[in-house]
Design a protein around this motif. Structure first.
Motif, PDB file in Angstrom:
ATOM      1  N   GLY A  26       0.799  -1.222   0.000  1.00  0.00           N
ATOM      2  CA  GLY A  26       0.000   0.000   0.000  1.00  0.00           C
ATOM      3  C   GLY A  26       0.829   1.268   0.000  1.00  0.00           C
ATOM      4  N   VAL A  27       1.897   1.291  -0.784  1.00  0.00           N
ATOM      5  CA  VAL A  27       2.794   2.441  -0.802  1.00  0.00           C
ATOM      6  C   VAL A  27       2.035   3.734  -1.132  1.00  0.00           C
ATOM      7  N   LYS A  28       2.480   4.841  -0.544  1.00  0.00           N
ATOM      8  CA  LYS A  28       1.816   6.138  -0.753  1.00  0.00           C
ATOM      9  C   LYS A  28       2.720   7.153  -1.450  1.00  0.00           C
ATOM     10  N   LEU A  29       3.991   6.821  -1.651  1.00  0.00           N
ATOM     11  CA  LEU A  29       4.933   7.693  -2.353  1.00  0.00           C
ATOM     12  C   LEU A  29       5.783   6.875  -3.311  1.00  0.00           C
ATOM     13  N   VAL A  30       5.954   7.371  -4.530  1.00  0.00           N
ATOM     14  CA  VAL A  30       6.942   6.803  -5.449  1.00  0.00           C
ATOM     15  C   VAL A  30       7.903   7.923  -5.833  1.00  0.00           C
ATOM     16  N   GLY A  31       9.127   7.556  -6.098  1.00  0.00           N
ATOM     17  CA  GLY A  31      10.112   8.589  -6.416  1.00  0.00           C
ATOM     18  C   GLY A  31      11.332   8.023  -7.094  1.00  0.00           C
ATOM     19  N   ALA A  32      12.320   8.893  -7.295  1.00  0.00           N
ATOM     20  CA  ALA A  32      13.565   8.506  -7.947  1.00  0.00           C
ATOM     21  C   ALA A  32      14.697   9.370  -7.421  1.00  0.00           C
ATOM     22  N   THR A  33      15.887   8.817  -7.457  1.00  0.00           N
ATOM     23  CA  THR A  33      17.085   9.518  -7.014  1.00  0.00           C
ATOM     24  C   THR A  33      18.160   9.421  -8.082  1.00  0.00           C
ATOM     25  N   ALA A  34      18.739  10.552  -8.456  1.00  0.00           N
ATOM     26  CA  ALA A  34      19.883  10.590  -9.363  1.00  0.00           C
ATOM     27  C   ALA A  34      21.109  10.961  -8.544  1.00  0.00           C
ATOM     28  N   HIS A  35      22.175  10.214  -8.720  1.00  0.00           N
ATOM     29  CA  HIS A  35      23.358  10.410  -7.875  1.00  0.00           C
ATOM     30  C   HIS A  35      24.622  10.081  -8.658  1.00  0.00           C
ATOM     31  N   TYR A  36      25.735  10.552  -8.148  1.00  0.00           N
ATOM     32  CA  TYR A  36      27.009  10.189  -8.750  1.00  0.00           C
ATOM     33  C   TYR A  36      27.358   8.749  -8.371  1.00  0.00           C
ATOM     34  N   VAL A  37      28.040   8.087  -9.271  1.00  0.00           N
ATOM     35  CA  VAL A  37      28.470   6.716  -9.047  1.00  0.00           C
ATOM     36  C   VAL A  37      29.655   6.698  -8.092  1.00  0.00           C
ATOM     37  N   ASN A  38      29.589   5.799  -7.128  1.00  0.00           N
ATOM     38  CA  ASN A  38      30.771   5.448  -6.349  1.00  0.00           C
ATOM     39  C   ASN A  38      30.668   3.974  -5.971  1.00  0.00           C
ATOM     40  N   ASN A  39      31.531   3.507  -5.110  1.00  0.00           N
ATOM     41  CA  ASN A  39      31.572   2.080  -4.818  1.00  0.00           C
ATOM     42  C   ASN A  39      30.476   1.632  -3.866  1.00  0.00           C
ATOM     43  N   ASP A  40      29.665   2.562  -3.350  1.00  0.00           N
ATOM     44  CA  ASP A  40      28.519   2.205  -2.521  1.00  0.00           C
ATOM     45  C   ASP A  40      27.290   2.107  -3.403  1.00  0.00           C
ATOM     46  N   LEU A  41      26.782   0.914  -3.583  1.00  0.00           N
ATOM     47  CA  LEU A  41      25.689   0.680  -4.516  1.00  0.00           C
ATOM     48  C   LEU A  41      24.505   1.596  -4.226  1.00  0.00           C
ATOM     49  N   ASP A  42      24.135   2.415  -5.217  1.00  0.00           N
ATOM     50  CA  ASP A  42      22.985   3.323  -5.128  1.00  0.00           C
ATOM     51  C   ASP A  42      23.069   4.280  -3.943  1.00  0.00           C
ATOM     52  N   GLU A  43      24.271   4.553  -3.461  1.00  0.00           N
ATOM     53  CA  GLU A  43      24.415   5.435  -2.304  1.00  0.00           C
ATOM     54  C   GLU A  43      25.432   6.548  -2.546  1.00  0.00           C
ATOM     55  N   GLY A  44      25.704   6.864  -3.816  1.00  0.00           N
ATOM     56  CA  GLY A  44      26.631   7.935  -4.116  1.00  0.00           C
ATOM     57  C   GLY A  44      26.028   9.297  -3.814  1.00  0.00           C
ATOM     58  N   PRO A  45      26.829  10.355  -3.907  1.00  0.00           N
ATOM     59  CA  PRO A  45      26.343  11.714  -3.620  1.00  0.00           C
ATOM     60  C   PRO A  45      25.124  12.075  -4.471  1.00  0.00           C
ATOM     61  N   ILE A  46      24.062  12.506  -3.812  1.00  0.00           N
ATOM     62  CA  ILE A  46      22.783  12.754  -4.476  1.00  0.00           C
ATOM     63  C   ILE A  46      22.789  14.109  -5.181  1.00  0.00           C
ATOM     64  N   ILE A  47      22.305  14.114  -6.418  1.00  0.00           N
ATOM     65  CA  ILE A  47      22.196  15.346  -7.204  1.00  0.00           C
ATOM     66  C   ILE A  47      20.758  15.856  -7.209  1.00  0.00           C
ATOM     67  N   THR A  48      19.828  14.998  -7.595  1.00  0.00           N
ATOM     68  CA  THR A  48      18.421  15.388  -7.646  1.00  0.00           C
ATOM     69  C   THR A  48      17.549  14.227  -7.182  1.00  0.00           C
ATOM     70  N   GLN A  49      16.358  14.564  -6.703  1.00  0.00           N
ATOM     71  CA  GLN A  49      15.359  13.566  -6.350  1.00  0.00           C
ATOM     72  C   GLN A  49      13.987  14.047  -6.800  1.00  0.00           C
ATOM     73  N   GLY A  50      13.114  13.089  -7.092  1.00  0.00           N
ATOM     74  CA  GLY A  50      11.740  13.404  -7.445  1.00  0.00           C
ATOM     75  C   GLY A  50      10.802  12.496  -6.685  1.00  0.00           C
ATOM     76  N   VAL A  51       9.605  12.986  -6.392  1.00  0.00           N
ATOM     77  CA  VAL A  51       8.644  12.199  -5.626  1.00  0.00           C
ATOM     78  C   VAL A  51       7.229  12.576  -6.045  1.00  0.00           C
ATOM     79  N   GLN A  52       6.323  11.601  -5.953  1.00  0.00           N
ATOM     80  CA  GLN A  52       4.918  11.865  -6.265  1.00  0.00           C
ATOM     81  C   GLN A  52       4.039  11.006  -5.362  1.00  0.00           C
ATOM     82  N   ALA A  53       2.969  11.597  -4.869  1.00  0.00           N
ATOM     83  CA  ALA A  53       2.033  10.862  -4.029  1.00  0.00           C
ATOM     84  C   ALA A  53       1.168   9.939  -4.884  1.00  0.00           C
TER      85      ALA A  53
END
Length: 288
Positions: free
Chosen positions: A215-242
């Protein structure tokens, strides 16, 4: 001619010190370069200073030469790393993709219409599926299959192509492979990745279907720089929608893909416009 045409961009970073803004603006004024826009930020957490200036040389090349002559020794005294970007510079971008085409399609559209000031000299994929799309745009498409055994050789081929085509930025537009530590280190700070950001987090197969079941109430996305931490690099932009109970899994997927495309395009735009500054594992992003 647009209002932003013929503007140079100065970007600089240095340790926090008294006089950082002054040394930049004074050098520009004394060399007859007119400041049109300026953003600066002093990060207390890292004690680092970042500045971005758009300016117009009133005396043409003479003003630019005089600025370099004045600013270089002054910047050195502040331990300031700086860069000048000429007007209308087009960043050479290598796009990496697997089978999902929504982010690639969006970037190609923005490239084709001129919304993004980029050139795309090649597209690299571990699958052949999107070759017709690349061919329609007249862009070379390199199909480089990958298995666990061939990963080092495949990544070396990717690296050689990035260098051969003189790329300044790599965009992982839903490239569904985990980069090796060695490849991530090579691309650190100049490769952008995109991934969904469902809240709470769902990993593994069919994340949107998992999210719907909870029953999720938010979907979104994160754009970030690549580093050796999977999907955890420095964040540039994010988007979200209810979203709500009216949205079934297929609709969540469609909304998620739309947010991913928009969020990735914003991250690319901020990067090529020199609006993103790295401070450790965080970013300073000046708005456009």
């Amino acid at each position: 001619m647009g209002a932003k045409d013929n503007l140079w961009i100065l970007t600089a970073q240095c340790p926090s010190r008294l006089g950082t803004v002054d040394v930049v603006t004074r050098s520009l004024a004394e060399s007859e370069n007119y400041v049109v826009a300026m953003n600066s930020f002093d990060d207390k957490a890292t004690e680092s200073f970042s500045i971005r200036v758009e300016f117009r040389p009133l005396g043409g090349e003479t003003s630019l030469e005089k600025f370099r002559e004045l600013f270089e020794p002054r910047a050195e005294r502040f331990d300031m790393q700086w860069q000048l970007t000429e007007p209308n510079h087009r960043t050479r971008v290598a796009i990496m993709v697997s089978k999902y085409d929504h982010c690639l399609n969006d970037l190609l559209y923005r490239y084709r219409t001129g919304e993004l000031a980029i050139d795309i000299p090649l597209i690299i994929s571990n699958h052949p599926d999107l070759k017709p799309l690349a061919e329609w745009h007249g862009i070379p498409y390199f199909h480089l299959p990958i298995t666990p055994d061939t990963k080092p050789e495949q990544e070396e081929q990717v690296w050689q192509l990035i260098n051969e085509y003189r790329c300044e930025l790599v965009v992982l537009a839903r490239y569904m492979q985990v980069l090796s530590a060695a490849m991530a280190a090579r691309l650190d700070g100049w490769a952008i990745n995109i991934h969904h950001s469902l809240l709470p987090g769902f990993k593994g197969a069919k994340p949107y279907h998992q999210a719907w079941e909870k029953g999720v109430k938010l979907v979104g996305a994160t754009a970030h720089y690549v580093n050796n931490d999977l999907d955890e690099g420095p964040i540039i932009t994010q988007g979200v929608q209810a979203v709500d109970h009216n949205h079934y899994p297929e609709e969540l997927v469609a909304k998620g893909q739309d947010i991913e495309s928009h969020t990735l395009a914003n991250a690319v735009r901020y990067h090529i416009q020199k609006r993103v500054f790295l401070t450790g594992n965080r970013t300073v992003v000046f708005p456009d």
